[in-house]
Write a protein that holds these residues in place. Structure first.
Motif, PDB file in Angstrom:
ATOM      1  N   THR A  11       0.855  -1.182   0.000  1.00 56.78           N
ATOM      2  CA  THR A  11       0.000   0.000   0.000  1.00 56.78           C
ATOM      3  C   THR A  11       0.888   1.227   0.000  1.00 56.78           C
ATOM      4  OG1 THR A  11      -0.125   0.036   2.416  1.00 56.78           O
ATOM      5  CG2 THR A  11      -1.894  -1.116   1.250  1.00 56.78           C
ATOM      6  N   VAL A  12       0.376   2.324  -0.511  1.00 59.33           N
ATOM      7  CA  VAL A  12       1.115   3.583  -0.467  1.00 59.33           C
ATOM      8  C   VAL A  12       0.989   4.112   0.958  1.00 59.33           C
ATOM      9  CG1 VAL A  12       1.308   5.927  -1.369  1.00 59.33           C
ATOM     10  CG2 VAL A  12       0.736   4.032  -2.908  1.00 59.33           C
ATOM     11  N   HIS A  13       2.135   4.277   1.598  1.00 63.85           N
ATOM     12  CA  HIS A  13       2.188   4.655   3.008  1.00 63.85           C
ATOM     13  C   HIS A  13       2.323   6.173   3.189  1.00 63.85           C
ATOM     14  CE1 HIS A  13       2.885   3.969   7.248  1.00 63.85           C
ATOM     15  NE2 HIS A  13       4.019   4.609   7.196  1.00 63.85           N
ATOM     16  N   ALA A  14       2.996   6.832   2.255  1.00 65.89           N
ATOM     17  CA  ALA A  14       3.195   8.278   2.346  1.00 65.89           C
ATOM     18  C   ALA A  14       3.388   8.842   0.938  1.00 65.89           C
ATOM     19  CB  ALA A  14       4.408   8.597   3.213  1.00 65.89           C
ATOM     20  N   THR A  15       3.231  10.130   0.814  1.00 66.25           N
ATOM     21  CA  THR A  15       3.382  10.817  -0.463  1.00 66.25           C
ATOM     22  C   THR A  15       4.776  10.603  -1.039  1.00 66.25           C
ATOM     23  OG1 THR A  15       1.863  12.507   0.323  1.00 66.25           O
ATOM     24  CG2 THR A  15       3.187  13.073  -1.595  1.00 66.25           C
ATOM     25  N   CYS A  43       9.880   8.711  -5.641  1.00 64.90           N
ATOM     26  CA  CYS A  43       9.849   7.431  -4.928  1.00 64.90           C
ATOM     27  C   CYS A  43       8.657   7.418  -3.979  1.00 64.90           C
ATOM     28  CB  CYS A  43      11.111   7.241  -4.103  1.00 64.90           C
ATOM     29  SG  CYS A  43      12.594   7.075  -5.056  1.00 64.90           S
ATOM     30  N   PRO A  44       7.692   6.559  -4.229  1.00 65.08           N
ATOM     31  CA  PRO A  44       6.595   6.450  -3.265  1.00 65.08           C
ATOM     32  C   PRO A  44       7.072   5.684  -2.036  1.00 65.08           C
ATOM     33  CG  PRO A  44       6.321   4.855  -5.021  1.00 65.08           C
ATOM     34  CD  PRO A  44       7.523   5.683  -5.379  1.00 65.08           C
ATOM     35  N   ASP A  45       6.501   5.988  -0.912  1.00 68.68           N
ATOM     36  CA  ASP A  45       6.804   5.271   0.319  1.00 68.68           C
ATOM     37  C   ASP A  45       5.774   4.158   0.443  1.00 68.68           C
ATOM     38  OD1 ASP A  45       7.522   4.392   2.813  1.00 68.68           O
ATOM     39  OD2 ASP A  45       7.063   6.278   3.843  1.00 68.68           O
ATOM     40  N   LEU A  46       6.217   2.924   0.226  1.00 67.79           N
ATOM     41  CA  LEU A  46       5.311   1.780   0.224  1.00 67.79           C
ATOM     42  C   LEU A  46       5.417   0.999   1.525  1.00 67.79           C
ATOM     43  CD1 LEU A  46       5.897   0.393  -3.373  1.00 67.79           C
ATOM     44  CD2 LEU A  46       4.186   2.030  -2.601  1.00 67.79           C
ATOM     45  N   LEU A  79       6.056  -1.885 -14.887  1.00 66.27           N
ATOM     46  CA  LEU A  79       5.719  -2.326 -13.538  1.00 66.27           C
ATOM     47  C   LEU A  79       6.108  -1.226 -12.575  1.00 66.27           C
ATOM     48  CD1 LEU A  79       6.928  -6.011 -13.711  1.00 66.27           C
ATOM     49  CD2 LEU A  79       4.594  -5.196 -13.680  1.00 66.27           C
ATOM     50  N   SER A  80       5.158  -0.756 -11.856  1.00 65.47           N
ATOM     51  CA  SER A  80       5.390   0.378 -10.988  1.00 65.47           C
ATOM     52  C   SER A  80       4.199   0.502 -10.054  1.00 65.47           C
ATOM     53  CB  SER A  80       5.542   1.635 -11.856  1.00 65.47           C
ATOM     54  OG  SER A  80       5.993   2.713 -11.096  1.00 65.47           O
ATOM     55  N   VAL A  81       4.036   1.666  -9.472  1.00 67.00           N
ATOM     56  CA  VAL A  81       2.875   1.954  -8.654  1.00 67.00           C
ATOM     57  C   VAL A  81       1.815   2.507  -9.587  1.00 67.00           C
ATOM     58  CG1 VAL A  81       1.987   3.318  -6.748  1.00 67.00           C
ATOM     59  CG2 VAL A  81       4.321   2.446  -6.668  1.00 67.00           C
ATOM     60  N   ILE A  82       0.708   1.768  -9.707  1.00 69.56           N
ATOM     61  CA  ILE A  82      -0.361   2.154 -10.624  1.00 69.56           C
ATOM     62  C   ILE A  82      -1.708   2.000  -9.931  1.00 69.56           C
ATOM     63  CG2 ILE A  82       0.882   1.529 -12.732  1.00 69.56           C
ATOM     64  CD1 ILE A  82      -0.821  -1.084 -12.730  1.00 69.56           C
ATOM     65  N   PRO A  83      -2.714   2.738 -10.395  1.00 68.69           N
ATOM     66  CA  PRO A  83      -4.053   2.515  -9.852  1.00 68.69           C
ATOM     67  C   PRO A  83      -4.593   1.181 -10.374  1.00 68.69           C
ATOM     68  CG  PRO A  83      -4.137   4.108 -11.638  1.00 68.69           C
ATOM     69  CD  PRO A  83      -2.680   3.794 -11.400  1.00 68.69           C
TER      70      PRO A  83
END
Length: 102
Positions: A11-15, A43-46, A79-83
């Motif tokens: 999950t995305v933990h922070a901006t 870099c998203p914080d996951l 492959l990345s953070v995607i909706p």
């Protein structure tokens, strides 16, 4: 990684914040077009949720009709953070619990 694929949930933990390696000329990820005023990479914080029992390779995802319209499978995506819609999410989680097709 080879083969590319989905290996688990997070999950995305922070901006997201600017990736510092883009500014470092000694880094293999250095981007000469990036600046601290105008960063190009973030870099998203996951937060780890769980690892799947098996990897779902990208080619298997592409062959799955229930995943039509998934952003990941569109040309130029990576492959990345995607909706991910609930329908696509449920399909991928179900696939992860099944044996790999022959």
């Amino acid at each position: 990684a080879e083969p590319q694929g989905v290996v688990g949930l997070a999950t995305v933990h922070a901006t997201a914040s600017p990736d510092k390696t883009q500014f470092d000329p000694t880094s293999e990820y250095f981007d000469g077009k990036a600046s601290t005023a105008n960063p190009r990479w973030f870099c998203p914080d996951l937060k780890f949720v769980r690892k799947f029992a098996r990897q779902i390779p990208l080619d298997e995802l592409r062959r799955t009709r229930a995943l039509e319209g998934l952003t990941l499978l569109q040309k130029g995506s990576r492959l990345s953070v995607i909706p991910v819609s609930d329908k696509h999410f449920d399909t991928i989680v179900k696939m992860a619990s099944q044996k790999s097709p022959a």
